[in-house]
Design an enzyme around this catalytic site. Sequence first.
Site: not given
Length: 239
Positions: A34-37, A94-95, A97, A109, A116
């Site tokens: 999940t997320g922007s990366t 995954d990314g 933080d 985040g 996750e």
Amino acid sequence: MDTSQLKERVAYHAIDTLFSEGKIFDGMKIGLGTGSTAMPAVHRLAQLLSSGKLKKIYAVPTSFQTSIECEKLGIPIYSLSSQQIGGSLDLAIDGADEIDPDKNLIKGGGAALLKEKIIAYNSKEFVVIADERKKVKSMGKGFALPIEIIPEARLSITKALEAQGIEVFLREGVKKMGPVVTDNGNFIIDVKWPKAADVDPKALEESLNKITGVVENGFFTKNTPRVFIVHQDGNIEDL
């Protein structure tokens, strides 16, 4: 390159590297973060599928965000408990933080830390993609640690943590009045330790979860990931 370009660069590089190594393959079971990366990695997988280089994958998303993106891109999605998945995955990507020198992570985040972690800890290999800003010497003092909690236990958990000198912040929603509500119907608190505190991620991952009402915390220490880090100049480290 700006931040979004760097994130796309490291995501595409990681997927292409894993594909060339045979770690992304036809019929594999893969957890998608999940997320922007993580989103550019999902896009790159969709490109491999649409081009025919990759025929079929069994994708398990870690959030509603990822589920919706997979649906838009035509990637079939499953749950970890689906018969086709059987409770374990070949790989998850995954990314993060924060990433410390031992490759312990802080995640959450995007408020998706529970699923996750379930996905990461039930994968044979865990891959993390991030930009160089996420590398830190010690954890829990810069980026606050997210903790998913049962709403009814908010005050008791807050008091228990504050008694240890830990700062506690209830995460507030954006374009929604009141607190963030996770995909699982819970609240998120973000916590920080004093700068002089000795933060041991491995010990804290266990001890925080023993507080009544805590569902899960954002320390990821139980499986050492392979980490791809992109630097401002575009160079990528494979750790």
